[in-house]
Design an enzyme around this catalytic site. Structure first.
Site, short mmCIF file in Angstrom:
data_model
loop_
_atom_site.label_atom_id
_atom_site.label_comp_id
_atom_site.label_asym_id
_atom_site.label_seq_id
_atom_site.Cartn_x
_atom_site.Cartn_y
_atom_site.Cartn_z
N GLY A 248 0.81 -1.22 0.00
CA GLY A 248 0.00 0.00 0.00
C GLY A 248 0.85 1.26 0.00
O GLY A 248 2.08 1.21 -0.09
N SER B 76 -6.13 -5.65 -2.29
CA SER B 76 -7.51 -5.17 -2.45
C SER B 76 -7.51 -3.68 -2.76
O SER B 76 -8.44 -3.17 -3.37
CB SER B 76 -8.33 -5.44 -1.18
OG SER B 76 -7.84 -4.68 -0.10
N ASN B 77 -6.47 -2.96 -2.32
CA ASN B 77 -6.40 -1.52 -2.61
C ASN B 77 -4.98 -1.14 -3.02
O ASN B 77 -4.51 -0.05 -2.73
CB ASN B 77 -6.87 -0.72 -1.39
CG ASN B 77 -7.13 0.74 -1.72
OD1 ASN B 77 -7.46 1.08 -2.86
ND2 ASN B 77 -6.94 1.60 -0.75
N LYS C 298 -9.45 2.42 4.47
CA LYS C 298 -9.13 3.76 4.98
C LYS C 298 -9.97 4.91 4.42
O LYS C 298 -9.62 6.07 4.62
CB LYS C 298 -7.66 4.05 4.75
CG LYS C 298 -7.26 4.04 3.28
CD LYS C 298 -6.17 5.02 2.97
CE LYS C 298 -6.35 5.62 1.62
NZ LYS C 298 -5.52 6.73 1.32
N SER D 43 -4.53 6.82 13.55
CA SER D 43 -4.84 8.00 12.76
C SER D 43 -5.27 9.14 13.68
O SER D 43 -5.87 8.91 14.74
CB SER D 43 -5.97 7.66 11.80
OG SER D 43 -6.53 8.83 11.27
N TYR E 252 -14.89 4.29 10.01
CA TYR E 252 -13.44 4.17 9.84
C TYR E 252 -12.71 4.63 11.11
O TYR E 252 -11.86 3.94 11.65
CB TYR E 252 -12.97 4.99 8.63
CG TYR E 252 -11.50 5.28 8.65
CD1 TYR E 252 -10.56 4.30 8.33
CD2 TYR E 252 -11.02 6.55 9.03
CE1 TYR E 252 -9.20 4.57 8.39
CE2 TYR E 252 -9.67 6.82 9.08
CZ TYR E 252 -8.76 5.83 8.77
OH TYR E 252 -7.43 6.09 8.83
N LYS F 203 -10.37 2.59 14.20
CA LYS F 203 -9.02 2.94 14.71
C LYS F 203 -9.07 3.06 16.23
O LYS F 203 -8.16 2.60 16.93
CB LYS F 203 -8.52 4.24 14.07
CG LYS F 203 -8.19 4.11 12.58
CD LYS F 203 -7.05 3.15 12.34
CE LYS F 203 -6.79 2.89 10.87
NZ LYS F 203 -5.83 1.81 10.62
N ASN G 35 -1.83 13.76 7.88
CA ASN G 35 -2.16 13.53 6.47
C ASN G 35 -0.91 13.24 5.64
O ASN G 35 -0.19 14.17 5.28
CB ASN G 35 -2.90 14.74 5.90
CG ASN G 35 -4.32 14.83 6.41
OD1 ASN G 35 -4.55 14.82 7.61
ND2 ASN G 35 -5.28 14.90 5.51
N ASN H 160 -8.77 11.50 -1.58
CA ASN H 160 -7.86 12.37 -0.82
C ASN H 160 -7.42 13.56 -1.66
O ASN H 160 -7.41 13.52 -2.89
CB ASN H 160 -6.64 11.56 -0.33
CG ASN H 160 -7.03 10.52 0.69
OD1 ASN H 160 -6.99 9.33 0.40
ND2 ASN H 160 -7.44 10.94 1.86
N PRO I 244 -19.47 16.15 4.15
CA PRO I 244 -19.96 15.67 5.44
C PRO I 244 -18.87 14.90 6.18
O PRO I 244 -18.14 14.12 5.58
CB PRO I 244 -21.11 14.72 5.06
CG PRO I 244 -21.51 15.11 3.69
CD PRO I 244 -20.28 15.66 3.02
C1 UD1 Z 1 -9.12 11.62 6.61
C2 UD1 Z 1 -8.82 11.30 8.06
C3 UD1 Z 1 -7.56 10.51 8.17
C4 UD1 Z 1 -7.63 9.30 7.28
C5 UD1 Z 1 -7.81 9.73 5.86
C6 UD1 Z 1 -7.91 8.50 5.00
C7 UD1 Z 1 -9.60 12.99 9.60
C8 UD1 Z 1 -9.29 14.25 10.33
N1 UD1 Z 1 -8.65 12.54 8.81
O1 UD1 Z 1 -8.21 12.57 6.18
O2 UD1 Z 1 -7.41 10.10 9.50
O3 UD1 Z 1 -6.48 8.54 7.42
O4 UD1 Z 1 -9.02 10.48 5.77
O5 UD1 Z 1 -8.37 8.76 3.73
O6 UD1 Z 1 -10.66 12.41 9.71
N2 UD1 Z 1 -10.43 18.04 0.12
C9 UD1 Z 1 -10.97 18.90 -0.83
N3 UD1 Z 1 -11.25 18.39 -2.06
C10 UD1 Z 1 -11.02 17.09 -2.40
C11 UD1 Z 1 -10.46 16.22 -1.43
C12 UD1 Z 1 -10.21 16.73 -0.16
O7 UD1 Z 1 -11.20 20.08 -0.56
O8 UD1 Z 1 -11.31 16.68 -3.53
C13 UD1 Z 1 -10.12 18.57 1.45
C14 UD1 Z 1 -10.89 17.91 2.56
O9 UD1 Z 1 -12.11 18.55 2.79
C15 UD1 Z 1 -9.91 18.06 3.72
C16 UD1 Z 1 -8.54 18.05 3.06
O10 UD1 Z 1 -8.77 18.32 1.69
O11 UD1 Z 1 -10.08 19.30 4.34
C17 UD1 Z 1 -7.83 16.72 3.20
O12 UD1 Z 1 -8.73 15.69 2.78
P1 UD1 Z 1 -8.27 14.18 2.62
O13 UD1 Z 1 -7.03 14.12 1.83
O14 UD1 Z 1 -9.46 13.41 2.14
O15 UD1 Z 1 -7.88 13.73 4.08
P2 UD1 Z 1 -8.68 13.87 5.46
O16 UD1 Z 1 -10.15 13.86 5.22
O17 UD1 Z 1 -8.11 15.02 6.20
#
Ligand code: UD1
Length: 343
Positions: free
Chosen positions: A13, A37-38, A88, A128, A153, A157, A184, A204, A300
């Site tokens: 991974g 799987s991922n 995740k 996490s 999720y 953890k 992150n 992400n 959300p």
């Molecule tokens: C979340 C979890 C983290 C987990 C991870 C796994 C929390 C605080 N963190 O990370 O523990 O390991 O998911 O996937 O719960 N964003 C955008 N546009 C996008 C994608 C993301 O604006 O298209 C923003 C999100 O709103 C966020 C930031 O970017 O504010 C980071 O997002 P992301 O990379 O998905 O990680 P987390 O949600 O912080």
């Protein structure tokens, strides 16, 4: 000299593959268990290009206790385990809670049973910052109370951490464990041989950013700009995956040397918070790419702001980060370009 074998579940991974490289470079022999799987088998080629050797790989699901037992028996002399293998995706976990509880909690239970059977007593667990929920105070330390998880999720953890703490509390049990609470992770190995490989549309931020810059996605949507933060977008602690990977090596060494308590928790981040808009701007500066983005509705379950206090990891693990946000983003872009060339 024979290398000390460390089992790495989820070793194909994103974070796992970077930890495999650092383990090998530190003189260990990482043994990968992954059910792909991922992740994709091409990661193994990337690892071979970096290391010059093919490390042992077992295509096994960690929920399959029988199969795990066979791996421990075949490998013979495993000294420790890093348990990365887990689902995740926060959003997916809301839609598929049963799968998340079964996979993430079930695999830890199976692994712990087999470890006990074979007398393997050192475990680094991938936790996490999600365990903090929406924190009352920033930055969060390891003492910051955990809150009700925002997603199944996150709950998995928290449950896995509780299971490990309960086991560690039994005086006569031999398990020693370090819980690393990742913030992150972003970026990729400087060789661009391994990196984040999202299957389908990335959830992400950074893979979505690099795919947008590469023209694979049309536009990034920033999820909300009316949060109670300086520019209104969410704040996170973005840590270079190679820096994060290195924390695992120190943790493994600490466990094998018998240092520290039977169970210890560490935040692994940079200690800096950056907003989504700052990430976009840093990406543009670091790569010279103009990013097409718009502001959309909040996602959300998103926590408005969270970043780490890393005093404990620095003092006790000697953990430091070496990469800036720009460097991490440049490495992610380099990896995206390498991926596009391979197609
Ligand atoms: C979340 C979890 C983290 C987990 C991870 C796994 C929390 C605080 N963190 O990370 O523990 O390991 O998911 O996937 O719960 N964003 C955008 N546009 C996008 C994608 C993301 O604006 O298209 C923003 C999100 O709103 C966020 C930031 O970017 O504010 C980071 O997002 P992301 O990379 O998905 O990680 P987390 O949600 O912080």
């Amino acid at each position: 000299m024979e290398r000390t074998k460390i089992l790495v579940t989820g070793g194909a991974g994103y974070i796992g593959s970077h930890a495999v490289v650092e383990l090998y470079n530190a003189g260990f022999l990482p043994v990968i268990v992954d059910n792909f799987s991922n992740s994709r088998e091409q990661v193994l080629d990337g690892l071979e290009h970096i290391l010059g050797v093919r490390v042992p790989v077992h295509n096994v699901d960690c929920n399959d206790e029988e199969a795990l037992r066979a791996v421990f028996a075949e490998e013979g002399n495993l000294r420790g385990v890093i348990h990365f293998a887990a689902y995740k995706a926060v959003g997916e976990s809301v839609a598929k809670p049963l799968e998340y509880y079964r996979n993430n909690v079930g695999s830890l239970l199976a692994l712990l049973s087999v470890m006990r059977e074979f007398g393997v007593n050192a475990l680094v667990f991938s936790s996490s910052c999600t365990v903090y929920g929406i924190p009352d105070q920033l930055p969060v330390t390891e003492q910051t109370p955990t809150k009700k998880a925002n997603s199944p999720y996150g709950a998995t953890k928290q449950m896995c951490e509780d299971i490990l703490r309960d086991i560690a509390a039994v005086p006569e049990q031999p398990l020693r464990t370090i819980l690393l609470r990742y913030f992150n992770p972003i970026g990729a190995h400087p060789s661009a041989e391994i990196g984040e490989l999202p299957l389908g549309v990335p959830q992400n931020l950074v893979p979505f950013v690099t795919q947008t810059a590469a023209g694979i996605r049309e536009q990034l949507t920033i999820y909300g700009d009316t949060y109670d933060t300086p520019d209104g977008t969410n704040i996170r602690d973005y840590v270079h995956v190679v820096d994060l990977a290195k924390a695992h090596i120190v943790a493994v060494q600490r466990l094998l040397n018998g240092q520290g308590e039977t169970v210890e928790t560490f935040n692994v981040g940079t200690g800096n918070g950056n907003s989504v808009l700052e990430v976009v701007q840093a990406f543009e500066r670091a790569t010279g790419q103009k990013l097409n983005y718009k502001i959309g509705a909040p996602r959300p379950g998103d926590v408005p702001a969270i970043y780490a206090d890393v005093t404990k990891a620095t003092a006790e693990l000697g953990f430091t980060t070496t990469s800036t946000l720009e460097e991490a983003l440049a490495s992610a872009w380099h990896w995206q370009q390498a991926l596009d060339q391979k197609k």
